[in-house]
Design a protein around this motif. Structure first.
Motif, mmCIF file in Angstrom:
data_model
loop_
_atom_site.group_PDB
_atom_site.id
_atom_site.type_symbol
_atom_site.label_atom_id
_atom_site.label_comp_id
_atom_site.label_asym_id
_atom_site.label_seq_id
_atom_site.Cartn_x
_atom_site.Cartn_y
_atom_site.Cartn_z
ATOM 1 N N GLY A 24 0.815 -1.208 0.000
ATOM 2 C CA GLY A 24 0.000 0.000 0.000
ATOM 3 C C GLY A 24 0.852 1.262 0.000
ATOM 4 N N GLY A 25 1.966 1.216 -0.714
ATOM 5 C CA GLY A 25 2.894 2.335 -0.718
ATOM 6 C C GLY A 25 2.715 3.265 -1.907
ATOM 7 N N GLU A 26 3.467 4.345 -1.901
ATOM 8 C CA GLU A 26 3.532 5.286 -3.015
ATOM 9 C C GLU A 26 4.999 5.479 -3.378
ATOM 10 N N ILE A 27 5.258 5.803 -4.631
ATOM 11 C CA ILE A 27 6.629 5.832 -5.125
ATOM 12 C C ILE A 27 7.123 7.262 -5.323
ATOM 13 N N LEU A 28 8.348 7.487 -4.876
ATOM 14 C CA LEU A 28 9.044 8.753 -5.091
ATOM 15 C C LEU A 28 10.215 8.475 -6.028
ATOM 16 N N SER A 29 10.240 9.129 -7.174
ATOM 17 C CA SER A 29 11.294 8.890 -8.151
ATOM 18 C C SER A 29 12.577 9.602 -7.742
ATOM 19 N N ALA A 30 13.687 8.860 -7.758
ATOM 20 C CA ALA A 30 15.010 9.451 -7.522
ATOM 21 C C ALA A 30 15.789 9.371 -8.828
ATOM 22 N N PRO A 58 0.325 5.356 -7.002
ATOM 23 C CA PRO A 58 0.675 6.781 -7.050
ATOM 24 C C PRO A 58 2.191 6.968 -7.132
ATOM 25 N N PHE A 59 2.613 7.946 -7.944
ATOM 26 C CA PHE A 59 4.040 8.245 -8.040
ATOM 27 C C PHE A 59 4.247 9.755 -7.981
ATOM 28 N N HIS A 60 5.461 10.142 -7.622
ATOM 29 C CA HIS A 60 5.791 11.549 -7.384
ATOM 30 C C HIS A 60 7.170 11.876 -7.941
ATOM 31 N N LEU A 61 7.431 13.167 -8.137
ATOM 32 C CA LEU A 61 8.719 13.713 -8.570
ATOM 33 C C LEU A 61 9.051 13.365 -10.016
ATOM 34 N N ILE A 62 8.018 13.182 -10.815
ATOM 35 C CA ILE A 62 8.146 12.994 -12.256
ATOM 36 C C ILE A 62 7.394 14.135 -12.935
ATOM 37 N N ASP A 63 7.960 14.664 -14.021
ATOM 38 C CA ASP A 63 7.338 15.766 -14.778
ATOM 39 C C ASP A 63 7.153 17.024 -13.919
ATOM 40 N N LEU A 64 8.193 17.437 -13.249
ATOM 41 C CA LEU A 64 8.098 18.609 -12.376
ATOM 42 C C LEU A 64 8.281 19.925 -13.126
ATOM 43 N N SER A 72 17.980 21.631 -10.063
ATOM 44 C CA SER A 72 19.101 21.358 -9.167
ATOM 45 C C SER A 72 18.753 20.292 -8.132
ATOM 46 N N LEU A 73 19.795 19.730 -7.548
ATOM 47 C CA LEU A 73 19.624 18.800 -6.430
ATOM 48 C C LEU A 73 18.925 19.492 -5.271
ATOM 49 N N PHE A 74 19.262 20.754 -5.033
ATOM 50 C CA PHE A 74 18.604 21.519 -3.973
ATOM 51 C C PHE A 74 17.092 21.565 -4.198
ATOM 52 N N ALA A 75 16.674 21.872 -5.434
ATOM 53 C CA ALA A 75 15.244 21.955 -5.736
ATOM 54 C C ALA A 75 14.584 20.588 -5.604
ATOM 55 N N TRP A 76 15.285 19.541 -6.061
ATOM 56 C CA TRP A 76 14.709 18.199 -5.960
ATOM 57 C C TRP A 76 14.557 17.787 -4.501
ATOM 58 N N GLN A 77 15.551 18.081 -3.678
ATOM 59 C CA GLN A 77 15.467 17.701 -2.269
ATOM 60 C C GLN A 77 14.271 18.374 -1.596
ATOM 61 N N ARG A 78 14.052 19.627 -1.914
ATOM 62 C CA ARG A 78 12.903 20.336 -1.358
ATOM 63 C C ARG A 78 11.594 19.710 -1.837
ATOM 64 N N LEU A 109 18.567 10.325 2.133
ATOM 65 C CA LEU A 109 18.822 9.309 3.152
ATOM 66 C C LEU A 109 19.758 9.855 4.233
ATOM 67 N N ARG A 110 20.741 10.622 3.822
ATOM 68 C CA ARG A 110 21.713 11.146 4.774
ATOM 69 C C ARG A 110 21.251 12.473 5.380
ATOM 70 N N GLY A 111 20.361 13.176 4.666
ATOM 71 C CA GLY A 111 19.952 14.493 5.137
ATOM 72 C C GLY A 111 20.992 15.538 4.807
ATOM 73 N N TYR A 112 21.391 15.589 3.524
ATOM 74 C CA TYR A 112 22.387 16.569 3.115
ATOM 75 C C TYR A 112 21.931 17.976 3.470
ATOM 76 N N ASN A 113 22.855 18.784 3.903
ATOM 77 C CA ASN A 113 22.604 20.192 4.159
ATOM 78 C C ASN A 113 22.851 20.941 2.850
ATOM 79 N N LEU A 114 21.761 21.274 2.143
ATOM 80 C CA LEU A 114 21.905 21.854 0.812
ATOM 81 C C LEU A 114 21.140 23.160 0.654
ATOM 82 N N PRO A 115 21.548 24.212 1.342
ATOM 83 C CA PRO A 115 20.921 25.497 1.055
ATOM 84 C C PRO A 115 21.271 25.930 -0.365
ATOM 85 N N ASP A 116 20.418 26.753 -0.960
ATOM 86 C CA ASP A 116 20.618 27.199 -2.336
ATOM 87 C C ASP A 116 21.633 28.339 -2.327
#
Length: 311
Positions: A24-30, A58-64, A72-78, A109-116
């Motif tokens: 019963g999960g939903e998918i987040l695209s990486a 349901p899937f997410h983070l596709i066609d943004l 950017s990675l920053f935008a994707w992480q947000r 997974l690590r919780g990168y500190n990625l301010p823009d």
């Protein structure tokens, strides 16, 4: 969370969708390229795979964003954390992160500190020529503001110092920024023997070119106003097929160069995943050649072990 990693053509999406159906999960695209609209065949979105036994997963983070932009990675992480929070708020216990962009997966997974952080050319010039030991010592003077993977080259250390310096200045001005916590996850990684991986990549490339009209997709993007430079920037299929459409390569040259590039890309993916183990993650490898029911069963066993270890 459940994370499904693997090189291109390993069947990540199919496994993730089956697990989502069972749990019963939903998918987040990486996937760093699936965020672009209209770039479907070349990025392997395979949206038809998100239906199991008549049920849409349901899937997410596709066609943004539109093709032609740079994301950017920053935008994707947000965007990830917005989607992840929404999924959890609906009572979904186990979102499933699925993709082949190891940097993106590791960032959450690590919780990168990625301010823009914008480039600081003056700071970069002052730091040029300094050795890695000196840069590391300078970076630690800012306090625990960075992740350890930023310390493996002068370029990365300088960027980490740039980020730390920016954060320090922001805090001194009373401005806060978003920090994301690490996310606990069982990590599954599909593994293919080298020759099987190469065979799958070649067969899939032929299918996308001959049956799915990947060339037509790229011609359509160019006709819509996306510049050749923008498509070439995205690499792999978009780089070499754009050059073919422009007449810079013939079909045989395009196919050969693209095939080699995808093989090299898959090798780099596996190098990143194995590097994650050196950086402290536990990856559970699953034979991608197993029948799907066996892959699901093995995955669920790892998942249950992980669940029990958390209690």
């Amino acid at each position: 969370m459940i994370t499904v990693l693997g090189p291109t053509a390993s069947g990540k999406t199919s496994l993730a969708v089956c697990l989502a159906h069972r749990l019963g999960g939903e998918i987040l695209s990486a996937d760093s390229r699936q965020v672009y609209q209209g770039m479907d065949i070349g990025t392997g979105k395979d949206l038809g795979e998100y239906t199991v036994e008549g049920n849409s997963i349901p899937f997410h983070l596709i066609d943004l964003v539109p093709a032609g932009e740079r994301y950017s990675l920053f935008a994707w992480q947000r965007a990830f954390h917005e989607a992840y929070g929404a999924i959890k708020s609906r009572g979904v216990r186990y979102p499933i992160l699925c993709g082949g962009t190891g940097l993106y997966a590791e960032a959450v997974l690590r919780g990168y500190n990625l301010p823009d952080v914008p480039p600081n050319e003056a700071l970069r010039q002052r730091l040029q020529g300094k050795g890695i030991d000196e840069l590391q010592q300078l970076l630690t003077s800012y306090g625990p503001l960075h992740n350890k993977t930023d310390l493996d080259s002068p370029q990365r250390a300088i960027r980490a110092i740039e980020i730390a310096d920016y954060i320090q200045a922001q805090r001194a001005s009373g401005i806060d920024y978003t920090e994301y916590p690490p996310i606990d996850s069982v990590i599954l990684c599909l593994d293919l023997p080298r020759e099987a991986r190469r065979s799958r990549i070649t067969a899939r490339l032929k299918e996308r070119l001959e049956k799915e009209d990947m060339i037509g997709e790229i011609e359509g993007l160019l006709a819509s106003g996306v510049t050749p430079e923008a498509l070439i920037y995205y690499g792999l299929e978009y780089k070499f097929i754009t050059r073919y459409v422009l007449g810079e390569l013939n079909y045989e040259e395009m196919f050969t160069l693209l095939e080699i590039a995808i093989h090299q890309f898959a090798k780099r993916q596996m190098t990143w995943f194995r590097g994650m183990e050196r950086r402290g993650f536990t990856l559970h490898y699953i034979d991608a050649l197993l029948p799907m029911e066996e892959k699901v069963a093995v995955s669920l066993d790892y998942f249950k072990e992980w669940e029990q270890s958390r209690h």
